[in-house]
Design an enzyme around this catalytic site. Structure first.
Site, PDB file in Angstrom:
ATOM      1  CG  ASP A 461      -1.864  -0.997   1.282  1.00  0.00           C
ATOM      2  OD1 ASP A 461      -1.882  -1.836   0.317  1.00  0.00           O
ATOM      3  OD2 ASP A 461      -2.452  -1.197   2.256  1.00  0.00           O
ATOM      4  CD  GLU A 537     -10.258  -3.010   0.538  1.00  0.00           C
ATOM      5  OE1 GLU A 537     -11.109  -3.782   0.968  1.00  0.00           O
ATOM      6  OE2 GLU A 537      -9.510  -2.466   1.171  1.00  0.00           O
ATOM      7  CD  GLU A 541      -7.053   4.836   0.185  1.00  0.00           C
ATOM      8  OE1 GLU A 541      -7.009   5.613   1.123  1.00  0.00           O
ATOM      9  OE2 GLU A 541      -7.149   3.723   0.143  1.00  0.00           O
ATOM     10  CD  GLU A 694     -15.211   5.980   9.895  1.00  0.00           C
ATOM     11  OE1 GLU A 694     -14.448   6.435   8.822  1.00  0.00           O
ATOM     12  OE2 GLU A 694     -15.031   4.582  10.254  1.00  0.00           O
TER      13      GLU A 694
END
Length: 884
Positions: A461, A537, A541, A694
């Site tokens: 990531d 995933e 991003e 959230e």
């Protein structure tokens, strides 16, 4: 007073001081920053969560590679498990799936009848999966017990693995998008073993066409004079070279066509790109270099093209396509015999922020002020990164509403956070145990500690995490370009970029670590040691990372990085539209009902997340974060409507289970008035920032940016990707049949931007341009502070947490900050006579913090405030004014 958490992870114990070694010999200085050359002295005993402690380890020490492979080791490849496991795990050079084993290379093909759709209605998950099995194994006549498998060579989308047992060696070369596997032997010869005896439909002695028991078609090729010896399910050939091909059909014609390239071993593969900055056209040439193993072998190979490639072929390349296709889980692959092919894609622009159009300026300003109370939800590279991304989104919005002080306060904190992380030593010159980067030379990677989600132990990531850091740096550089100079902090930011998106021939980092040039998208996992191969995933991003490279390149005038970033952004966008969104409704099986794939793997597709999630997160993880490069999400409005309606139908109402603001933002791409209505009904139910709740606001979002995004899109209209501009930072919209243009100018001089439909715009220096009619007015700035201290007076302030004293001695102004509880740091921010804001770390002595300023004299005005740590959280004082 604003409270922010910058030094603790929620739910973690504070780290206690530990003994540290001198860092002089283990730190590399880069401008004003530095990184460690040694694994940092992390205090594991102070970390309450064992799982989090495990995240702070290093990647595996051993890399399975031969002496032919040296320098920075590629990670995040579809084949990365070959470098990590003793042999390998399954990996997926489509159309094949392969696995190195003790007895050779396991080969399998996922035919349509192998692919199934699974639904777990209770969990709300779906999976498109292929089988994991064996069609045959490519072995070696002298051994069935290899010691291990090693990476022996690699290029942009090919790899060579070496299986060895003493003098018996088997070198296997294969690539994603190749219907061939090439096998070269030493100390013995070729052998193929079948679990079930295949059907032979063509036998030319050295060339055999065969089909498996479940009707999958192959051919195996050996040089002339080397006939196959067939013994049921075991085939042998005395040749030192063979190749295997996956055929679309069992025909003599295809046996011959594939045979023309069967003896041309691919030794190199390259995807070379170019960007036309006038039109935004991105051209990519995919080429191979081959070695002929027999006389008469054709130069080149047969490429198997993915949908994101063949949908964008140049006319010359399209004319070379064969009629036949090969099914894969990523859609049918089209076949093209050549040594190269070329695609063209269209770059559609990014922005540092949406413009404030159609907003209620006072309401937006109120939300911006509320956001000052937000704080980081962790001190690792991801949670801190998300916080940096929030601040970097808020600053340009605050600029546009006219609150320069507020905008600068956001950028000040960005600077403080970044500059802390970009230095590897503490104030005493010792190596830090947190908030630093460490260069692991074994793998050629920069690891940030504290780490999370495998970012260190699995090299996971990095584009996600470090992309937020680059976002923050790009926002600072937009306003303060001197901060980005190499001798300041720019070289350290470039180092982060090089870790996840280096150019070719970088001596520290592999080429484009995260990005797969042939598959067209990134891979998130560094090691890929999963049965289903590698995965990604949050494709959004990845797009966020490439956007921020573009903004950084614009702010720093780095033309080479700009081209690389535009290539990454545009290519990944094309792959997302195919494999995550399936905007053409051609790839995902009919039985698969969601309108999005949440995680793409080499060997499967999931509508599931890495955590237990509701239905909204399974969509929105591929939408977040909101930013000025996210408008690509609206390029296919028919698809956006399908996705929204599928989500709405499953949910049953607009009372979204979690991350409601992300649904409003997505809805605004096609139906902004509905998005405005949904937002207005709920947004103010969200009060003080609460990362544990959230339901309305995703923790990386703010009310301010959500409100600005939804209302601005309501005024701007629908994004129009058919018009380009001769600047990288632009967007075009369509509203009531009229086009609305937006551009941002990073330079210090006005510039004229020309759009491909003929519209021209004069964009002022360091400013937004839009021809939209309803740009909100700036807020009315408050008047001067009431009754500031008079000239000649000292300046003193008392607070529950601190006291402040400012005094004048000749031409020196002495500033003393006295906290009522010990502080780990105090930062002093000041402006002299309304000039540029200065930000400095104060000096501590006997529990007080001091700083002196030269050159302040009568008639001058000093405005100032402080940022300080108190028992973990970070606080900011109000602004004060001093006149000597």
């Amino acid at each position: 007073m604003k409270k922010r958490w910058s030094t603790v992870v929620l739910g973690m114990l504070l780290m206690a001081p530990i003994e540290q070694i001198s860092a002089h010999s283990v730190v590399e200085e880069v401008g004003k920053g530095s990184y460690s050359l040694e694994y940092p002295p992390i205090d594991f005993d102070s970390i309450a969560d064992p799982g989090y402690a495990e995240q702070q380890q290093e990647p595996p020490a051993h890399i399975y590679r031969t002496e032919n492979v040296n320098g920075p080791m590629p990670t995040n490849r579809w084949w990365s498990s070959l470098a990590v496991d003793r042999f390998s795990n399954n990996h997926y050079p489509h159309p094949f799936s392969v696995k190195h084993q003790e007895n050779g290379l396991n080969v399998f093909y996922d035919a349509p009848h192998n692919v199934v759709v699974h639904e777990n209605a209770e969990a709300g998950t779906w999976h498109i999966t292929g089988a994991i099995s064996t069609d045959f194994t490519i072995g070696h006549s002298a051994t069935n017990s290899f010691a291990d498998a090693k990476v022996d060579d690699f290029s942009d989308w090919y790899v060579s693995g070496l299986l060895q047992d003493g003098g018996a060696m088997l070198r296997l070369t294969y690539g994603v998008g190749s219907p061939y596997i090439f096998a070269e032997y030493e100390g013995g010869s070729a052998e193929i073993n079948f679990p079930i005896e295949p059907q032979i439909w063509a036998n030319q002695g050295n060339v055999i066409g065969f089909s498996t028991h479940d009707n999958k078609h192959y051919a195996v090729y050996a040089p002339d004079g080397f006939d196959w010896q067939l013994n049921g399910s075991e085939w042998q050939n005395a040749a030192s070279f063979i190749s295997v091909a996956k055929l679309p059909e069992a025909t003599d014609e295809l046996l011959h066509t594939f045979g023309e390239y069967a003896f041309s071993v691919v030794r190199d593969s390259r995807a070379e790109y170019s960007v036309d900055h006038d039109t935004g056209e991105v051209r990519t040439v995919y080429s191979v270099e081959t070695e002929a193993k027999v006389a008469g072998a054709k130069e080149g190979t047969i490429f198997a093209l993915y949908p994101h490639q063949y949908r964008h072929l140049t006319a010359a390349s399209e004319a070379q396509l064969l009629e036949e296709t090969i099914f894969t889980i990523r859609g049918d692959m089209k076949l093209l015999p050549s040594n190269e092919f070329e695609t063209t894609l269209q770059y559609t622009g990014v922005l540092p922020s949406l413009p404030n159009v159609g907003t209620d300026t006072d309401r937006l300003h109120g939300y911006l002020q509320e956001a000052q109370a937000d704080y980081p939800t962790g001190q690792d590279t991801y949670e801190l990164g998300k916080y940096l991304g929030k601040l970097a989104n808020l600053a340009p919005i605050a600029d546009q509403v006219g609150d320069e002080v507020l905008a600068d306060s956001f950028r000040d904190e960005l600077r403080a956070q970044l500059e802390d992380w970009l230095v590897a030593t503490d104030e005493d010159g010792r190596l830090k145990s947190e908030n630093l980067f460490y260069y692991n030379e074994n793998w050629g990677t920069l690891l940030g500690y504290h780490a999370a989600h495998g970012s260190a132990v699995r090299i996971n990531d990095h584009h996600f995490h470090y992309g937020y850091f680059v976002k923050a740096a790009a926002e600072i550089a937009r306003v303060h370009p001197e901060w980005a100079n190499d001798e300041e902090w720019g070289a350290m930011i470039d180092l982060l970029i090089r870790d996840f998106a280096a150019g070719r021939d970088d001596d520290m980092f592999p080429y484009l670590r995260m990005f797969d040039p042939y598959s067209g998208h990134s891979w998130a996992d560094g090691l890929a040691t999963f049965d289903s191969g590698n995965n990604q995933e949050s494709s959004s991003e990845a797009m966020h990372a490439w956007t921020n490279l573009i903004l950084w390149a614009e702010a720093t005038n780095d033309t080479e990085l700009l081209d690389r970033a535009i290539y990454l952004y545009t290519t990944e966008m094309s792959a997302i539209n195919e494999y995550f969104f399936d905007v053409h409704d051609e790839i995902h099986p009919e039985a698969y009902k969601p309108e999005i794939v949440t995680i793409n793997w080499g060997g499967k597709m999931d509508h599931a997340t890495w955590w237990h999630s509701g239905m909204v997160e399974k969509y929105a993880i591929n939408w977040l974060p909101l930013h000025g490069g996210a408008l690509y999400l609206g390029h296919h409005p028919d698809y956006v409507e399908r996705a929204y309606q599928e989500l709405y139908t499953r949910n049953g109402s607009t009372d979204w289970n979690l991350w409601a603001n992300m649904v409003w933002a997505y809805r605004a791409l096609t139906h902004p008035s509905d998005a405005v209505s949904q937002m207005n009904a709920k947004i103010d139910d969200y009060g003080e920032f609460n990362p544990g709740d959230e339901r309305i606001m995703e923790r990386g979002s703010t009310k301010a940016q959500t409100y600005q995004w939804v209302t601005s899109l309501n005024a701007l209209g629908q994004v129009d990707p058919t018009v380009q501009a001769d600047t990288p930072t632009y967007a075009v919209f369509s509203k009531n049949g009229e086009r609305v243009y937006v551009a941002y100018n990073y330079s210090d001089a006005p510039t004229t931007v020309t759009f491909t439909d003929g519209h021209t715009a004069l964009v002022e220096a360091n400013s937004f341009y839009t021809n939209a009619a309803d740009v909100g007015p700036p807020i009315e700035q408050p008047g001067p502070d009431p009754e500031p201290n008079q000239p000649g007076d000292g300046d003193q302030h008392e607070h529950d947490h601190y006291s402040v004293k400012v005094s004048q001695e000749n031409d020196r102004t002495l500033v003393t900050f006295s906290p009522t509880a010990p502080a780990r740091y105090v930062d002093f921010h000041y402006r002299l006579n309304g000039g540029d804001q200065q930000n400095v770390r104060m000096n501590e002595g006997n529990g007080q913090w001091h700083y002196s300023i030269q050159g302040v004299s009568g008639g001058d005005e000093l405005t100032y405030r402080f940022t300080y740590e108190r028992e973990g959280p970070q606080y900011e004082t109000e602004w004060y004014t001093f006149r000597p």
